[in-house]
Design a protein around this motif. Structure first.
Motif, mmCIF file in Angstrom:
data_model
loop_
_atom_site.group_PDB
_atom_site.id
_atom_site.type_symbol
_atom_site.label_atom_id
_atom_site.label_comp_id
_atom_site.label_asym_id
_atom_site.label_seq_id
_atom_site.Cartn_x
_atom_site.Cartn_y
_atom_site.Cartn_z
ATOM 1 N N ILE A 94 0.842 -1.180 0.000
ATOM 2 C CA ILE A 94 0.000 0.000 0.000
ATOM 3 C C ILE A 94 0.890 1.247 0.000
ATOM 4 O O ILE A 94 2.077 1.175 0.342
ATOM 5 N N TYR A 95 0.302 2.371 -0.378
ATOM 6 C CA TYR A 95 1.003 3.648 -0.309
ATOM 7 C C TYR A 95 0.058 4.700 0.287
ATOM 8 O O TYR A 95 -1.073 4.829 -0.161
ATOM 9 N N PRO A 96 0.522 5.398 1.321
ATOM 10 C CA PRO A 96 1.828 5.215 1.954
ATOM 11 C C PRO A 96 1.839 3.985 2.860
ATOM 12 O O PRO A 96 0.846 3.669 3.515
ATOM 13 N N GLY A 97 2.986 3.322 2.900
ATOM 14 C CA GLY A 97 3.147 2.178 3.768
ATOM 15 C C GLY A 97 3.553 2.612 5.164
ATOM 16 O O GLY A 97 3.723 3.806 5.440
ATOM 17 N N PRO A 98 3.725 1.654 6.063
ATOM 18 C CA PRO A 98 4.169 1.992 7.418
ATOM 19 C C PRO A 98 5.551 2.616 7.390
ATOM 20 O O PRO A 98 6.366 2.328 6.513
ATOM 21 N N LEU A 99 5.825 3.484 8.345
ATOM 22 C CA LEU A 99 7.122 4.153 8.415
ATOM 23 C C LEU A 99 8.241 3.156 8.644
ATOM 24 O O LEU A 99 9.341 3.316 8.111
ATOM 25 N N PRO A 220 4.338 13.852 -0.605
ATOM 26 C CA PRO A 220 3.517 12.778 -1.188
ATOM 27 C C PRO A 220 3.430 12.897 -2.699
ATOM 28 O O PRO A 220 3.548 13.990 -3.263
ATOM 29 N N SER A 221 3.231 11.754 -3.354
ATOM 30 C CA SER A 221 3.064 11.774 -4.812
ATOM 31 C C SER A 221 1.728 12.377 -5.209
ATOM 32 O O SER A 221 1.548 12.829 -6.331
ATOM 33 N N ASP A 222 0.776 12.389 -4.271
ATOM 34 C CA ASP A 222 -0.540 12.978 -4.486
ATOM 35 C C ASP A 222 -0.835 13.876 -3.288
ATOM 36 O O ASP A 222 -0.826 13.418 -2.143
ATOM 37 N N SER A 223 -1.096 15.146 -3.556
ATOM 38 C CA SER A 223 -1.309 16.082 -2.452
ATOM 39 C C SER A 223 -2.483 15.677 -1.564
ATOM 40 O O SER A 223 -2.550 16.039 -0.388
ATOM 41 N N GLY A 224 -3.401 14.901 -2.098
ATOM 42 C CA GLY A 224 -4.533 14.447 -1.322
ATOM 43 C C GLY A 224 -4.153 13.457 -0.236
ATOM 44 O O GLY A 224 -4.959 13.172 0.659
ATOM 45 N N LEU A 225 -2.938 12.919 -0.310
ATOM 46 C CA LEU A 225 -2.480 11.954 0.694
ATOM 47 C C LEU A 225 -1.764 12.620 1.865
ATOM 48 O O LEU A 225 -1.420 11.947 2.840
ATOM 49 N N ALA A 226 -1.542 13.928 1.765
ATOM 50 C CA ALA A 226 -0.825 14.633 2.834
ATOM 51 C C ALA A 226 -1.614 14.562 4.141
ATOM 52 O O ALA A 226 -2.847 14.572 4.146
ATOM 53 N N ARG A 227 -0.876 14.472 5.253
ATOM 54 C CA ARG A 227 -1.481 14.391 6.566
ATOM 55 C C ARG A 227 -0.833 15.416 7.488
ATOM 56 O O ARG A 227 0.335 15.790 7.293
ATOM 57 N N PRO A 228 -1.561 15.890 8.513
ATOM 58 C CA PRO A 228 -0.947 16.814 9.469
ATOM 59 C C PRO A 228 0.225 16.146 10.182
ATOM 60 O O PRO A 228 0.187 14.949 10.460
ATOM 61 N N ALA A 262 13.199 5.134 23.863
ATOM 62 C CA ALA A 262 12.672 4.187 22.877
ATOM 63 C C ALA A 262 11.271 3.731 23.254
ATOM 64 O O ALA A 262 10.404 3.560 22.385
ATOM 65 N N ALA A 263 11.036 3.534 24.554
ATOM 66 C CA ALA A 263 9.702 3.129 25.003
ATOM 67 C C ALA A 263 8.669 4.218 24.706
ATOM 68 O O ALA A 263 7.514 3.925 24.387
ATOM 69 N N THR A 264 9.089 5.473 24.803
ATOM 70 C CA THR A 264 8.188 6.587 24.488
ATOM 71 C C THR A 264 7.960 6.723 22.988
ATOM 72 O O THR A 264 6.843 6.958 22.523
ATOM 73 N N LEU A 265 9.029 6.558 22.217
ATOM 74 C CA LEU A 265 8.950 6.782 20.773
ATOM 75 C C LEU A 265 8.270 5.630 20.034
ATOM 76 O O LEU A 265 7.606 5.856 19.018
ATOM 77 N N GLY A 266 8.447 4.395 20.531
ATOM 78 C CA GLY A 266 7.967 3.220 19.819
ATOM 79 C C GLY A 266 6.513 3.283 19.379
ATOM 80 O O GLY A 266 6.199 3.073 18.187
ATOM 81 N N PRO A 267 5.564 3.580 20.275
ATOM 82 C CA PRO A 267 4.153 3.629 19.849
ATOM 83 C C PRO A 267 3.872 4.702 18.798
ATOM 84 O O PRO A 267 3.006 4.520 17.937
ATOM 85 N N VAL A 268 4.595 5.811 18.863
ATOM 86 C CA VAL A 268 4.410 6.873 17.871
ATOM 87 C C VAL A 268 4.872 6.385 16.495
ATOM 88 O O VAL A 268 4.189 6.585 15.484
ATOM 89 N N LEU A 269 6.010 5.723 16.454
ATOM 90 C CA LEU A 269 6.523 5.200 15.188
ATOM 91 C C LEU A 269 5.605 4.122 14.622
ATOM 92 O O LEU A 269 5.389 4.041 13.406
ATOM 93 N N ALA A 270 5.074 3.278 15.511
ATOM 94 C CA ALA A 270 4.218 2.177 15.060
ATOM 95 C C ALA A 270 2.956 2.685 14.372
ATOM 96 O O ALA A 270 2.400 2.000 13.507
ATOM 97 N N ASN A 271 2.516 3.873 14.722
ATOM 98 C CA ASN A 271 1.299 4.444 14.140
ATOM 99 C C ASN A 271 1.581 5.392 12.977
ATOM 100 O O ASN A 271 0.644 5.968 12.408
ATOM 101 N N ALA A 272 2.849 5.562 12.620
ATOM 102 C CA ALA A 272 3.228 6.510 11.573
ATOM 103 C C ALA A 272 3.344 5.812 10.216
ATOM 104 O O ALA A 272 3.664 4.625 10.127
ATOM 105 N N SER A 273 3.131 6.587 9.170
ATOM 106 C CA SER A 273 3.315 6.089 7.805
ATOM 107 C C SER A 273 4.513 6.783 7.179
ATOM 108 O O SER A 273 5.135 7.675 7.775
ATOM 109 N N GLN A 274 4.819 6.400 5.955
ATOM 110 C CA GLN A 274 5.927 7.013 5.228
ATOM 111 C C GLN A 274 5.696 8.501 4.977
ATOM 112 O O GLN A 274 6.643 9.227 4.680
ATOM 113 N N LEU A 275 4.452 8.964 5.092
ATOM 114 C CA LEU A 275 4.142 10.367 4.848
ATOM 115 C C LEU A 275 3.837 11.129 6.132
ATOM 116 O O LEU A 275 3.344 12.260 6.086
#
Length: 302
Positions: A94-99, A220-228, A262-275
């Motif tokens: 999928i795009y965007p995929g997970p970070l 993003p390759s499509d501006s409609g995929l941009a996220r805050p 790392a314990a603080t950052l991990g959940p944030v990274l897990a919920n992030a995408s490439q965008l």
């Protein structure tokens, strides 16, 4: 006559050098470690001191893949003395995929790592460092197998790893090693228990991360995929992370995040995408992240 090419089915990574967040020092990704048994031994459980130490690692090195892509990829295989066998998980199409790429693990039981080490010895992978040349062009990656044994490591590089063993000509010692190494990788990738009992398996929860930060919002390759963007959750701003990253351009940083951070950052990274952009110090940053494997966290002081 060329033998049938062995093509790894899992993710690849070049051997890399990690930058420490606190001191900016370099950390080897495959540090020397004790062996759970002697190379010629008949197996047996690893000692408590050796549990969790790296036994064997397989990476794909070189080729056409860009350095920025190579350094966030996961090794094909990492085998530990406690018999966790780790590799990259499936990547959603999928795009965007997970970070961040997921790391998965399985186990062959308490005696598995010793049996794997013996199999590596029998394959000829615990002698002196050796490079076996091949007939392919420079655009194709080499397969690098590192085996930790008797407190030292042996690195064997195959420009063209081939299989099966039956096609190695009699008296062709290099071909026999290539075929044996290919067969060993096939067993590891195929879920062979090496005489042990299959143990736990699942997703590995990283204890640290290597973070590459570029001071620009994701494009993003499509501006409609941009996220805050989301807020960078750590006290150390991205502009002060680790040390400058020469591959990332002006203002880019690279560093390790371990321990409580790392314990603080991990959940944030897990919920992030490439965008997903990260807001830090009034600037939106683009991140590339690789989870650290157990030996890398140890080497980084985490």
């Amino acid at each position: 006559m060329r033998r049938t090419a062995f093509i790894p089915s899992l993710g690849a990574i070049a051997l890399l050098v990690l930058a420490c967040t606190s001191a900016g020092t370099s950390v080897p990704s495959v540090p020397p470690a004790p062996s759970p048994t002697t190379p010629g031994g008949g197996g047996g459980s690893p000692s408590p001191a050796a549990a969790g130490a790296l036994v064997l690692r397989v990476v794909s090195q070189g080729g056409l893949l860009a350095p920025n892509a190579l350094r966030v990829q996961i090794p094909m295989l990492s085998v530990y003395a406690d018999d966790r066998i780790m590799s990259a998980g499936a990547v959603p199409a999928i795009y965007p995929g997970p970070l961040m790429t997921t790391v998965v693990f399985r186990s062959d039981g308490a005696d598995g790592a010793a049996a794997i080490l013996k199999a590596a010895t029998d394959a000829g992978l615990t002698g002196p460092d050796v490079t076996y040349p091949g007939g392919r062009g420079a655009d194709m990656p080499s397969t690098v197998i590192t085996v930790i044994h008797d407190g030292r490591r042996t690195v064997t590089t195959f420009a063209f790893l081939e299989a099966p063993a039956s096609l190695a000509a009699p008296g062709d010692s290099a071909g026999q090693v290539e075929a044996a190494a290919s067969a060993l990788l096939g067993r590891l990738q195929g879920g062979d228990t090496f005489g042990g009992t299959a143990g736990p398996e699942g997703a590995y929860e990283p204890l640290g991360y290597q973070v590459f930060a570029t001071p620009a919002a994701p494009a993003p390759s499509d501006s409609g995929l941009a996220r805050p963007p989301v807020d960078w959750p750590l006290a150390t701003p991205l502009a002060a992370l680790g040390k400058p990253d020469p591959l990332g351009g002006d203002g880019a940083r690279v560093g390790l995040v371990t321990g409580a951070d790392a314990a603080t950052l991990g959940p944030v990274l897990a919920n992030a995408s490439q965008l997903t952009g990260f807001r830090s110090g009034g600037q939106v940053w683009t991140l590339a992240v690789r989870p650290l494997l157990p030996d890398e966290v140890t080497a980084g002081g985490g």
